[in-house]
Scaffold this motif. Structure first.
Motif, PDB file in Angstrom:
ATOM      1  N   VAL A 137     -10.386  40.281  42.051  1.00 18.93           N
ATOM      2  CA  VAL A 137     -10.057  40.470  43.190  1.00 18.93           C
ATOM      3  C   VAL A 137     -11.331  40.038  44.119  1.00 18.93           C
ATOM      4  CG1 VAL A 137      -9.420  41.939  45.171  1.00 18.93           C
ATOM      5  CG2 VAL A 137      -8.531  42.521  43.002  1.00 18.93           C
ATOM      6  N   THR A 138     -11.131  39.094  45.022  1.00 19.94           N
ATOM      7  CA  THR A 138     -12.271  38.609  46.033  1.00 19.94           C
ATOM      8  C   THR A 138     -12.156  39.472  47.321  1.00 19.94           C
ATOM      9  OG1 THR A 138     -12.540  36.458  44.816  1.00 19.94           O
ATOM     10  CG2 THR A 138     -13.656  36.790  47.266  1.00 19.94           C
ATOM     11  N   GLU A 160     -15.919  30.725  46.093  1.00 19.11           N
ATOM     12  CA  GLU A 160     -17.008  30.311  47.530  1.00 19.11           C
ATOM     13  C   GLU A 160     -16.869  29.282  48.127  1.00 19.11           C
ATOM     14  OE1 GLU A 160     -21.920  29.734  47.096  1.00 19.11           O
ATOM     15  OE2 GLU A 160     -21.160  31.686  46.583  1.00 19.11           O
ATOM     16  N   ARG A 161     -16.518  28.010  47.481  1.00 19.87           N
ATOM     17  CA  ARG A 161     -16.168  26.802  48.250  1.00 19.87           C
ATOM     18  C   ARG A 161     -14.877  27.050  49.161  1.00 19.87           C
ATOM     19  NH1 ARG A 161     -15.316  22.963  44.113  1.00 19.87           N
ATOM     20  NH2 ARG A 161     -16.991  23.616  42.755  1.00 19.87           N
ATOM     21  N   THR A 162     -14.064  27.946  48.566  1.00 20.73           N
ATOM     22  CA  THR A 162     -12.663  28.052  49.351  1.00 20.73           C
ATOM     23  C   THR A 162     -13.063  28.974  50.588  1.00 20.73           C
ATOM     24  OG1 THR A 162     -11.554  27.637  47.266  1.00 20.73           O
ATOM     25  CG2 THR A 162     -10.525  28.739  49.131  1.00 20.73           C
ATOM     26  N   PHE A 163     -13.805  30.381  49.988  1.00 15.78           N
ATOM     27  CA  PHE A 163     -13.890  31.229  51.320  1.00 15.78           C
ATOM     28  C   PHE A 163     -15.275  31.341  52.008  1.00 15.78           C
ATOM     29  CE2 PHE A 163     -10.330  32.834  48.689  1.00 15.78           C
ATOM     30  CZ  PHE A 163      -9.339  32.559  49.711  1.00 15.78           C
ATOM     31  N   GLY A 164     -16.043  30.938  51.431  1.00 17.80           N
ATOM     32  CA  GLY A 164     -17.523  31.112  51.873  1.00 17.80           C
ATOM     33  C   GLY A 164     -18.358  32.053  51.236  1.00 17.80           C
ATOM     34  N   LYS A 165     -19.441  32.505  51.737  1.00 15.62           N
ATOM     35  CA  LYS A 165     -20.228  33.603  50.911  1.00 15.62           C
ATOM     36  C   LYS A 165     -20.094  34.816  51.645  1.00 15.62           C
ATOM     37  CE  LYS A 165     -23.730  30.122  49.782  1.00 15.62           C
ATOM     38  NZ  LYS A 165     -25.199  29.740  49.341  1.00 15.62           N
ATOM     39  N   GLU A 166     -19.247  34.990  52.474  1.00 12.11           N
ATOM     40  CA  GLU A 166     -19.244  36.527  52.804  1.00 12.11           C
ATOM     41  C   GLU A 166     -18.184  37.254  52.004  1.00 12.11           C
ATOM     42  OE1 GLU A 166     -19.067  36.894  57.071  1.00 12.11           O
ATOM     43  OE2 GLU A 166     -21.411  36.923  57.190  1.00 12.11           O
ATOM     44  N   VAL A 167     -18.227  36.990  50.815  1.00  7.45           N
ATOM     45  CA  VAL A 167     -17.145  37.623  49.763  1.00  7.45           C
ATOM     46  C   VAL A 167     -17.833  38.067  48.739  1.00  7.45           C
ATOM     47  CG1 VAL A 167     -15.311  36.086  50.484  1.00  7.45           C
ATOM     48  CG2 VAL A 167     -16.727  35.605  48.496  1.00  7.45           C
ATOM     49  N   THR A 168     -17.486  39.055  47.838  1.00  5.22           N
ATOM     50  CA  THR A 168     -17.712  39.292  46.627  1.00  5.22           C
ATOM     51  C   THR A 168     -16.465  39.764  45.701  1.00  5.22           C
ATOM     52  OG1 THR A 168     -19.432  40.875  45.493  1.00  5.22           O
ATOM     53  CG2 THR A 168     -17.949  41.930  47.016  1.00  5.22           C
ATOM     54  N   THR A 169     -16.682  39.427  44.380  1.00  3.55           N
ATOM     55  CA  THR A 169     -15.842  39.481  43.368  1.00  3.55           C
ATOM     56  C   THR A 169     -15.678  40.603  42.685  1.00  3.55           C
ATOM     57  OG1 THR A 169     -15.213  37.058  44.114  1.00  3.55           O
ATOM     58  CG2 THR A 169     -14.240  37.978  42.094  1.00  3.55           C
ATOM     59  N   ARG A 170     -14.645  41.268  42.232  1.00  7.14           N
ATOM     60  CA  ARG A 170     -14.722  42.002  41.114  1.00  7.14           C
ATOM     61  C   ARG A 170     -13.472  41.755  40.043  1.00  7.14           C
ATOM     62  NH1 ARG A 170     -18.760  42.342  43.531  1.00  7.14           N
ATOM     63  NH2 ARG A 170     -19.891  44.513  43.946  1.00  7.14           N
ATOM     64  N   THR A 171     -13.617  42.401  38.663  1.00  6.07           N
ATOM     65  CA  THR A 171     -12.544  42.055  37.956  1.00  6.07           C
ATOM     66  C   THR A 171     -11.768  43.163  38.321  1.00  6.07           C
ATOM     67  OG1 THR A 171     -13.464  43.672  36.331  1.00  6.07           O
ATOM     68  CG2 THR A 171     -13.958  41.153  35.843  1.00  6.07           C
ATOM     69  N   TRP A 172     -10.278  43.006  37.792  1.00  2.00           N
ATOM     70  CA  TRP A 172      -9.322  44.063  38.128  1.00  2.00           C
ATOM     71  C   TRP A 172      -9.728  45.479  37.551  1.00  2.00           C
ATOM     72  CZ3 TRP A 172      -6.032  44.891  41.573  1.00  2.00           C
ATOM     73  CH2 TRP A 172      -4.986  45.650  41.542  1.00  2.00           C
ATOM     74  N   ASP A 173     -10.260  45.270  36.198  1.00  2.00           N
ATOM     75  CA  ASP A 173     -10.771  46.697  35.598  1.00  2.00           C
ATOM     76  C   ASP A 173     -11.785  47.241  36.140  1.00  2.00           C
ATOM     77  OD1 ASP A 173      -9.000  46.083  33.348  1.00  2.00           O
ATOM     78  OD2 ASP A 173     -10.609  44.913  32.123  1.00  2.00           O
ATOM     79  N   THR A 174     -12.669  46.542  36.932  1.00  2.00           N
ATOM     80  CA  THR A 174     -13.774  47.244  37.626  1.00  2.00           C
ATOM     81  C   THR A 174     -13.034  48.036  38.907  1.00  2.00           C
ATOM     82  OG1 THR A 174     -15.408  45.649  37.093  1.00  2.00           O
ATOM     83  CG2 THR A 174     -15.935  46.895  39.280  1.00  2.00           C
ATOM     84  N   VAL A 175     -11.953  47.162  39.573  1.00  2.00           N
ATOM     85  CA  VAL A 175     -11.495  47.794  40.623  1.00  2.00           C
ATOM     86  C   VAL A 175     -10.769  49.082  40.317  1.00  2.00           C
ATOM     87  CG1 VAL A 175      -9.700  47.391  42.429  1.00  2.00           C
ATOM     88  CG2 VAL A 175     -11.159  45.543  41.747  1.00  2.00           C
ATOM     89  N   ARG A 176     -10.009  49.233  39.394  1.00  2.00           N
ATOM     90  CA  ARG A 176      -9.397  50.317  38.576  1.00  2.00           C
ATOM     91  C   ARG A 176     -10.350  51.238  38.317  1.00  2.00           C
ATOM     92  NH1 ARG A 176      -4.319  48.560  34.812  1.00  2.00           N
ATOM     93  NH2 ARG A 176      -4.886  50.648  34.025  1.00  2.00           N
ATOM     94  N   ARG A 177     -11.690  50.907  37.879  1.00  2.00           N
ATOM     95  CA  ARG A 177     -12.739  51.963  37.697  1.00  2.00           C
ATOM     96  C   ARG A 177     -13.041  52.678  39.005  1.00  2.00           C
ATOM     97  NH1 ARG A 177     -17.119  50.439  33.012  1.00  2.00           N
ATOM     98  NH2 ARG A 177     -17.671  52.775  33.672  1.00  2.00           N
ATOM     99  N   LEU A 178     -13.155  51.897  40.080  1.00  2.00           N
ATOM    100  CA  LEU A 178     -13.605  52.439  41.239  1.00  2.00           C
ATOM    101  C   LEU A 178     -12.613  53.368  41.791  1.00  2.00           C
ATOM    102  CD1 LEU A 178     -15.034  49.063  42.812  1.00  2.00           C
ATOM    103  CD2 LEU A 178     -16.534  51.373  42.117  1.00  2.00           C
ATOM    104  N   ALA A 179     -11.232  52.841  41.673  1.00  2.00           N
ATOM    105  CA  ALA A 179     -10.222  53.757  42.210  1.00  2.00           C
ATOM    106  C   ALA A 179      -9.993  55.133  41.394  1.00  2.00           C
ATOM    107  CB  ALA A 179      -9.049  52.859  42.219  1.00  2.00           C
ATOM    108  N   ARG A 180     -10.411  55.098  40.194  1.00  2.00           N
ATOM    109  CA  ARG A 180     -10.489  56.248  39.165  1.00  2.00           C
ATOM    110  C   ARG A 180      -8.983  57.138  39.610  1.00  2.00           C
ATOM    111  NH1 ARG A 180     -14.738  59.946  41.384  1.00  2.00           N
ATOM    112  NH2 ARG A 180     -15.844  58.704  42.266  1.00  2.00           N
TER     113      ARG A 180
END
Length: 173
Positions: free
Chosen positions: A105-106, A153-173
């Motif tokens: 997810v970006t 980054e080329r598509t959306f620029g630099k005001e983004v950050t990307t996480r794996t789906w597994d990381t997003v799931r850990r953050l949402a616990r």
């Protein structure tokens, strides 16, 4: 006072440029409660008052990082409930994914003013969709390492950050 649980997603953080203990200390100095880090790549969970808008929370966090670490990182803030809703929606359910593909997810600081036509298909992966301030991608890990991140980054620029789906799931616990 009722509080909201937030996740801060910092761009460009590693254990060498922002150790977890320093990140926690910066967020605590900003007045946030129940601060914890997830992994060592710029993911911070914390609580803030319900009256704090995510943009205000972001500015407070970035200011505290500057004061504590002497530098800032692009900080994207999402209520953890939004991450849980994202997981429940299962954004990839309608897209065929290659065998061994990783879901990512970006997170965008704001909605892109001129969204690109999607999907963006590249030899290293696919940007499948953009929904508001998140885009959903997949890639198959290969010898070129993080080449697909350059496509994002080329598509959306630099005001983004990307996480794996597994990381997003850990953050949402």
């Amino acid at each position: 006072m009722t509080q909201v649980e937030y996740a801060a997603l910092l761009r460009g953080v590693s254990p060498t440029n922002a150790p977890s203990a320093e990140l926690r200390a910066a967020f605590e100095a900003a007045g946030f409660d129940e601060v914890s880090t997830v992994l060592a790549s710029g993911n911070v969970l914390f609580r803030a008052g319900r009256r704090c808008a995510p943009a205000t929370v972001r500015r407070r966090a970035e200011r505290a990082l500057e004061e504590r670490l002497g530098r800032t990182f692009l900080t994207i803030v999402r209520p953890v409930d939004e991450l849980r809703a994202l997981i429940a929606a299962d954004p990839w359910k309608d897209w065929p994914l290659a065998d061994g593909a990783k879901k990512v997810v970006t997170f965008h600081l704001s909605e892109p003013a001129e969204p690109p036509p999607l999907p963006v298909v590249h030899s290293d992966g696919t940007i499948h969709d953009l929904r508001g301030t998140e885009s959903f991608c997949s890639y198959v890990p290969g010898p070129r390492g993080g080449a697909f991140m350059t496509v994002i980054e080329r598509t959306f620029g630099k005001e983004v950050t990307t996480r794996t789906w597994d990381t997003v799931r850990r953050l949402a616990r």
